[in-house]
Scaffold this active site. Sequence first.
Site, mmCIF file in Angstrom:
data_model
loop_
_atom_site.group_PDB
_atom_site.id
_atom_site.type_symbol
_atom_site.label_atom_id
_atom_site.label_comp_id
_atom_site.label_asym_id
_atom_site.label_seq_id
_atom_site.Cartn_x
_atom_site.Cartn_y
_atom_site.Cartn_z
ATOM 1 C CG HIS A 49 10.099 77.606 25.584
ATOM 2 N ND1 HIS A 49 9.382 78.673 25.088
ATOM 3 C CD2 HIS A 49 11.395 77.982 25.531
ATOM 4 C CE1 HIS A 49 10.218 79.636 24.739
ATOM 5 N NE2 HIS A 49 11.442 79.240 24.992
ATOM 6 C CE1 TYR A 218 14.027 80.143 26.687
ATOM 7 C CE2 TYR A 218 13.412 79.451 28.898
ATOM 8 C CZ TYR A 218 14.036 79.200 27.688
ATOM 9 O OH TYR A 218 14.652 77.981 27.481
HETATM 10 P P1 FAD Z 1 18.426 63.443 26.588
HETATM 11 O O1 FAD Z 1 17.804 64.531 27.374
HETATM 12 O O2 FAD Z 1 19.681 63.726 25.830
HETATM 13 O O3 FAD Z 1 18.687 62.239 27.593
HETATM 14 C C1 FAD Z 1 19.411 61.096 27.228
HETATM 15 C C2 FAD Z 1 19.933 60.452 28.501
HETATM 16 O O4 FAD Z 1 20.495 59.178 28.183
HETATM 17 C C3 FAD Z 1 21.056 61.271 29.153
HETATM 18 O O5 FAD Z 1 20.762 61.461 30.517
HETATM 19 C C4 FAD Z 1 22.291 60.406 28.943
HETATM 20 O O6 FAD Z 1 23.245 60.542 29.985
HETATM 21 C C5 FAD Z 1 21.692 59.006 28.904
HETATM 22 N N1 FAD Z 1 22.502 58.028 28.158
HETATM 23 C C6 FAD Z 1 23.051 58.184 26.923
HETATM 24 N N2 FAD Z 1 23.716 57.065 26.559
HETATM 25 C C7 FAD Z 1 23.587 56.182 27.593
HETATM 26 C C8 FAD Z 1 24.040 54.843 27.799
HETATM 27 N N3 FAD Z 1 24.798 54.190 26.875
HETATM 28 N N4 FAD Z 1 23.718 54.216 28.955
HETATM 29 C C9 FAD Z 1 22.956 54.859 29.891
HETATM 30 N N5 FAD Z 1 22.506 56.135 29.750
HETATM 31 C C10 FAD Z 1 22.801 56.781 28.599
HETATM 32 N N6 FAD Z 1 13.188 71.035 24.090
HETATM 33 C C11 FAD Z 1 12.005 71.537 24.497
HETATM 34 O O7 FAD Z 1 10.998 70.798 24.529
HETATM 35 N N7 FAD Z 1 11.865 72.856 24.844
HETATM 36 C C12 FAD Z 1 12.937 73.718 24.820
HETATM 37 O O8 FAD Z 1 12.797 74.898 25.155
HETATM 38 C C13 FAD Z 1 14.212 73.216 24.407
HETATM 39 N N8 FAD Z 1 15.291 74.021 24.367
HETATM 40 C C14 FAD Z 1 16.493 73.523 23.976
HETATM 41 C C15 FAD Z 1 17.616 74.359 23.922
HETATM 42 C C16 FAD Z 1 18.860 73.863 23.523
HETATM 43 C C17 FAD Z 1 20.030 74.808 23.428
HETATM 44 C C18 FAD Z 1 18.996 72.477 23.193
HETATM 45 C C19 FAD Z 1 20.336 71.916 22.766
HETATM 46 C C20 FAD Z 1 17.888 71.638 23.242
HETATM 47 C C21 FAD Z 1 16.634 72.145 23.624
HETATM 48 N N9 FAD Z 1 15.495 71.327 23.660
HETATM 49 C C22 FAD Z 1 14.298 71.833 24.046
HETATM 50 C C23 FAD Z 1 15.582 69.926 23.232
HETATM 51 C C24 FAD Z 1 15.731 68.971 24.385
HETATM 52 O O9 FAD Z 1 16.801 69.329 25.224
HETATM 53 C C25 FAD Z 1 15.951 67.551 23.880
HETATM 54 O O10 FAD Z 1 15.107 67.277 22.799
HETATM 55 C C26 FAD Z 1 15.660 66.576 25.016
HETATM 56 O O11 FAD Z 1 16.616 66.731 26.037
HETATM 57 C C27 FAD Z 1 15.652 65.138 24.518
HETATM 58 O O12 FAD Z 1 15.357 64.291 25.595
HETATM 59 P P2 FAD Z 1 15.832 62.778 25.573
HETATM 60 O O13 FAD Z 1 15.366 62.199 26.860
HETATM 61 O O14 FAD Z 1 15.432 62.144 24.300
HETATM 62 O O15 FAD Z 1 17.422 62.843 25.520
#
Ligand code: FAD
Length: 383
Positions: A49, A218
């Site tokens: 979402h 959804y």
């Molecule tokens: P991530 O998306 O985890 O990205 C981190 C990136 O860093 C990854 O690509 C990884 O490969 C990279 N990385 C890690 N370590 C290294 C390294 N040492 N060197 C280089 N690259 C690295 N959120 C919403 O807003 N709406 C929703 O509907 C929703 N539904 C969800 C449903 C589920 C089942 C889950 C588990 C989560 C959901 N979320 C939702 C939450 C959302 O997925 C996360 O909060 C979001 O992905 C966080 O984004 P981020 O960029 O912080 O981390």
Amino acid sequence: MTEIQHIDIAVIGAGLGGAAAAALLIDAGFSVHCFEQAPEFTRLGAGIHIGPNVMKVFRKIGLEDRLAAIGAHPSHWFSRDGRTGEYLSKIKLGDYAVSEYGAPYITIHRGDMHAEQIAALPSEIVHFNHRLVDLQERDSDVLLSFADGKQVTASLVIGADGINSMIREKLLGPEKPRFSGWVGHRALIDMNKLASTGLEYERCVKWWWEKSRHIMAYATKADGSEYYYVTGVPIEGGWEHETGFVDSSKEEMEAIFGGDAHPMVQGLIDATTEVTKWPFWNRDVLSLWSRGRLCLLGDACHPMRPHMAQGACMAIEDAAILTRALTQTGMAQYQDAFRIYEATRRERATKVQTISNANTWLKQPEDPAWVYAYDPIHAPLVG
Ligand code: FAD
């Protein structure tokens, strides 16, 4: 000996938060490179979402219309009893979200959204296959070392590297995330199979059972051709698997939710073909969001169980506020920018983290305006 390249801002991780940070920083005129460990991104079977709060950020980077065209626009977030079908709440979205909160509320396949985010970045600044394995904080820069032996120096490093963040570990020491005791089953459902039930499936509905067990279901496409669900189920013991997720089955879904389920829920279970099971991880609120030239955002900073559907939204809001803080102070005064960023973000992100973990959001009628009407591009900066 080859000279080590110097860059202004290194974003570690090109996930939903890192890709947004890179786009926003470029839009604001900063020089930025994004390093991602994955060799490429694939269309993993999962939906997401995106609230009006974050569609305003996508507006700023020119992606709002594109995402709004791809995603579904639910008229409501319904909460219903998983057995009787009784409505527990009907939260208005659709046109109401546009007029009251200032942007659409969409549900979309997260792979489709992420692909649009990556495609919108200049390809020369996104470095796939770059796993950060070490960093050294020095007086005037940070030396970053990648798994393939490559090194770069950066003036500032943004840790958008998710729940197992290495940047978090540098700031606060090694500590594994905690298993929350909950898992989620995720499945994409063919809308044609659901149609054969003769029932009309709502575009965004959360089915509830006792102890907050639930199925959030959804649409993930504008034309309604794809439907998705994610469950929340408490389990005994820990997450015993080595992998980040495991296969589940229609039988497991039937065992947890079937039998006396509402016919629409039973239809969802019956239409399930492939379903996977994911652990939900957690951390306590961090005592520190930045130090020196290092700064965290998104799941690296405030991971949460996903039940409010705002985890990625918080990561993207973080990216917007951090960019605005750096714009206000300039690169040289980055410590002021990091202070303003944390002062502006900590209370809101922690509140969302707490409510998301409690899994109470929109179960009963409530006013979601404090989340959805927020505008990260224009909200006042604090401090
Ligand atoms: P991530 O998306 O985890 O990205 C981190 C990136 O860093 C990854 O690509 C990884 O490969 C990279 N990385 C890690 N370590 C290294 C390294 N040492 N060197 C280089 N690259 C690295 N959120 C919403 O807003 N709406 C929703 O509907 C929703 N539904 C969800 C449903 C589920 C089942 C889950 C588990 C989560 C959901 N979320 C939702 C939450 C959302 O997925 C996360 O909060 C979001 O992905 C966080 O984004 P981020 O960029 O912080 O981390």
